[in-house]
Design a protein around this motif. Structure first.
Motif, short mmCIF file in Angstrom:
data_model
loop_
_atom_site.label_atom_id
_atom_site.label_comp_id
_atom_site.label_asym_id
_atom_site.label_seq_id
_atom_site.Cartn_x
_atom_site.Cartn_y
_atom_site.Cartn_z
N PHE A 187 0.75 -1.20 -0.08
CA PHE A 187 -0.06 -0.09 -0.04
C PHE A 187 0.96 1.42 -0.16
O PHE A 187 0.67 2.13 -0.88
CB PHE A 187 -0.95 -0.08 1.20
N THR A 204 2.75 1.76 -3.40
CA THR A 204 1.85 2.23 -4.74
C THR A 204 1.23 3.62 -4.30
O THR A 204 0.92 4.25 -5.28
CB THR A 204 0.43 1.12 -4.76
N LEU A 217 2.89 2.24 -16.02
CA LEU A 217 2.00 2.15 -14.94
C LEU A 217 2.33 3.00 -13.58
O LEU A 217 1.28 3.92 -13.19
CB LEU A 217 1.19 0.95 -14.68
N LEU A 229 0.30 6.37 -12.51
CA LEU A 229 -0.46 6.22 -11.27
C LEU A 229 -0.05 7.54 -10.42
O LEU A 229 -0.85 8.08 -9.66
CB LEU A 229 -0.08 4.87 -10.29
N LEU A 269 -8.49 3.89 -5.82
CA LEU A 269 -8.19 3.14 -6.82
C LEU A 269 -7.47 1.72 -6.40
O LEU A 269 -7.45 0.55 -6.59
CB LEU A 269 -7.47 3.49 -7.97
N ILE A 270 -6.32 2.06 -5.70
CA ILE A 270 -5.50 1.14 -4.99
C ILE A 270 -6.35 0.39 -4.24
O ILE A 270 -6.12 -1.18 -4.19
CB ILE A 270 -4.29 1.57 -4.42
N GLY A 313 -9.20 -1.42 -6.36
CA GLY A 313 -8.76 -2.13 -7.49
C GLY A 313 -7.45 -3.05 -7.22
O GLY A 313 -7.37 -4.24 -8.00
N ALA A 314 -6.84 -2.89 -6.02
CA ALA A 314 -5.70 -3.82 -5.83
C ALA A 314 -5.63 -4.56 -4.46
O ALA A 314 -5.14 -5.60 -4.43
CB ALA A 314 -4.48 -3.13 -6.21
N GLY A 315 -5.88 -3.72 -3.54
CA GLY A 315 -6.07 -3.95 -2.34
C GLY A 315 -7.20 -5.08 -1.67
O GLY A 315 -7.25 -5.63 -0.77
N ARG A 322 -9.91 5.62 -13.01
CA ARG A 322 -9.69 4.63 -13.94
C ARG A 322 -9.78 5.16 -15.42
O ARG A 322 -8.91 4.94 -16.20
CB ARG A 322 -10.94 3.58 -13.93
N ARG A 323 -10.60 6.29 -15.50
CA ARG A 323 -10.62 7.05 -16.74
C ARG A 323 -9.42 7.78 -16.80
O ARG A 323 -8.76 7.80 -18.04
CB ARG A 323 -11.78 7.89 -16.79
N LEU A 344 -6.28 7.21 -15.56
CA LEU A 344 -5.18 6.43 -15.85
C LEU A 344 -5.19 5.81 -17.19
O LEU A 344 -4.16 5.75 -17.87
CB LEU A 344 -5.49 5.29 -14.96
N HIS A 345 -6.30 5.63 -17.83
CA HIS A 345 -6.35 5.08 -19.28
C HIS A 345 -6.03 6.41 -20.17
O HIS A 345 -5.41 5.77 -20.98
CB HIS A 345 -8.07 4.54 -19.32
N GLN A 383 -9.67 -1.35 -19.83
CA GLN A 383 -9.82 -1.08 -18.31
C GLN A 383 -9.52 -2.34 -17.58
O GLN A 383 -8.69 -2.37 -16.51
CB GLN A 383 -10.95 -0.75 -18.13
N ILE A 419 -5.72 -2.73 -17.47
CA ILE A 419 -4.99 -1.75 -16.45
C ILE A 419 -5.15 -2.34 -15.02
O ILE A 419 -4.29 -2.46 -14.23
CB ILE A 419 -5.57 -0.42 -16.53
N LEU A 453 -2.49 -3.40 -12.15
CA LEU A 453 -2.39 -2.79 -11.04
C LEU A 453 -2.46 -3.74 -9.94
O LEU A 453 -1.56 -3.56 -8.78
CB LEU A 453 -3.66 -2.10 -10.88
N ARG A 454 -3.11 -4.73 -9.94
CA ARG A 454 -3.10 -5.79 -8.97
C ARG A 454 -1.79 -6.43 -8.76
O ARG A 454 -1.32 -6.76 -7.82
CB ARG A 454 -4.28 -6.62 -9.03
N PHE A 504 0.81 -4.60 -7.06
CA PHE A 504 0.58 -4.40 -5.65
C PHE A 504 0.92 -5.88 -4.99
O PHE A 504 1.84 -5.76 -4.21
CB PHE A 504 -0.87 -4.36 -5.19
#
Lengths: 201, 62
Positions: free
Chosen positions: A33, A36, A117, A121, A132-133, A136-138, A164-165, A167-168, B24, B27, B31-32, B35
């Motif tokens: 965490f 990122t 990325l 980010l 998002l982290i 989307g990842a945590g 998300r938008r 970053l894209h 999307q 991405i 991202l995952r 992490f």
């Protein structure tokens, strides 16, 4: 010590031990965490260590059985923002980010997708990046992320979708067109990687 | 009726939308991965040393 006015309530060694075990298990997640969120390994580990120690010091206020991961993440992000307010190492961070960019351009073997990325980010506003982290990842639910960030669930949802938008868009547009590599290369290597990963799984 | 319309919508859904969704997702996967890569790194000894130190201090004070 007579000067120690911050007397804590007496702690139960068994409870402390259980708390410590759980905290140790969370260290890898706190590091991820921090990394990122802050975007730079050395400073990020300092942040993760500070958060770990703050969690340890505050253990008396933690209710065993509740979501300790969310609780420690909340401590970490609060720490991040309070240090940011003191513009903690900001100049150095900027310099390092700039150096990394140069290295990425110079080294044809550099793993383009991950680095792009990471840099993209870092361009997001911190609130969007953190939302998002977390989601989307945590692996946090929107409700949990809202608790961690101290905001409404709807706010988290809109931050995640804006992140998300954005970053894209950052990855798609020409901001990475340099050194003769075509714009959109970052996106195509991300797509290629995603495809490779999904076939592996 | 409703079902028919849904089918029609899907058929007419612009390919660009699917493409955007795919991007999307890509991405998100990345991202995952970014992490998870840190999560799977070994924890530097420093973390455990600091925690041990703090625990020792508690034991001494308590």
């Amino acid at each position: 010590m007579a000067g120690d006015s911050k007397a804590r309530p007496p702690t139960d060694p068994a409870v402390d031990e259980a708390f410590k075990r759980e905290l140790v298990k969370l260290i890898p997640h706190l590091r991820a965490f921090a990394r990122t969120l802050a975007g730079e390994p050395a400073g990020a580990d300092d942040l993760a260590q500070d958060a770990m120690m703050k969690a340890w010091d505050a253990r008396a206020s933690f209710q065993m059985g509740t979501n300790m991961k969310a609780w420690t993440f909340m401590i970490l992000r609060n720490q991040f923002y309070s240090e940011k307010r003191r513009s903690w190492r900001q100049t150095q961070l900027d310099q390092e980010a700039a150096e990394r960019t140069l290295v990425a351009v110079d080294d044809p073997e550099a793993p383009v997708a991950l680095d792009e990325l990471r840099l993209s980010l870092a361009q997001l506003p911190p609130e969007q990046r953190e939302a998002l982290i977390l989601v989307g990842a945590g692996g946090f639910a929107y409700e949990e992320a809202a608790d961690i960030c101290g905001c409404a669930v709807g706010t988290v949802k809109s931050r995640v979708s804006r992140a998300r938008r954005a970053l894209h868009a950052i990855l798609e547009d020409g901001s990475y067109e340099r050194d003769g590599s075509a714009a959109g290369d970052a996106m195509s290597s991300i797509l290629a990687d995603a495809e490779r990963l999904s076939t592996v799984r | 009726m409703i079902e028919q319309r849904a089918t029609e919508d899907r058929r007419h859904a612009p390919a660009a939308l699917d493409e955007a969704r795919l991007r999307q997702q890509a991405i998100g996967v990345r991202l995952r991965q970014m992490f998870d890569e840190v999560v799977s790194e070994p924890v530097p000894d420093e973390f455990l040393a600091i925690l041990r130190q703090a625990d020792k201090k508690t034991a001494e004070n308590g």
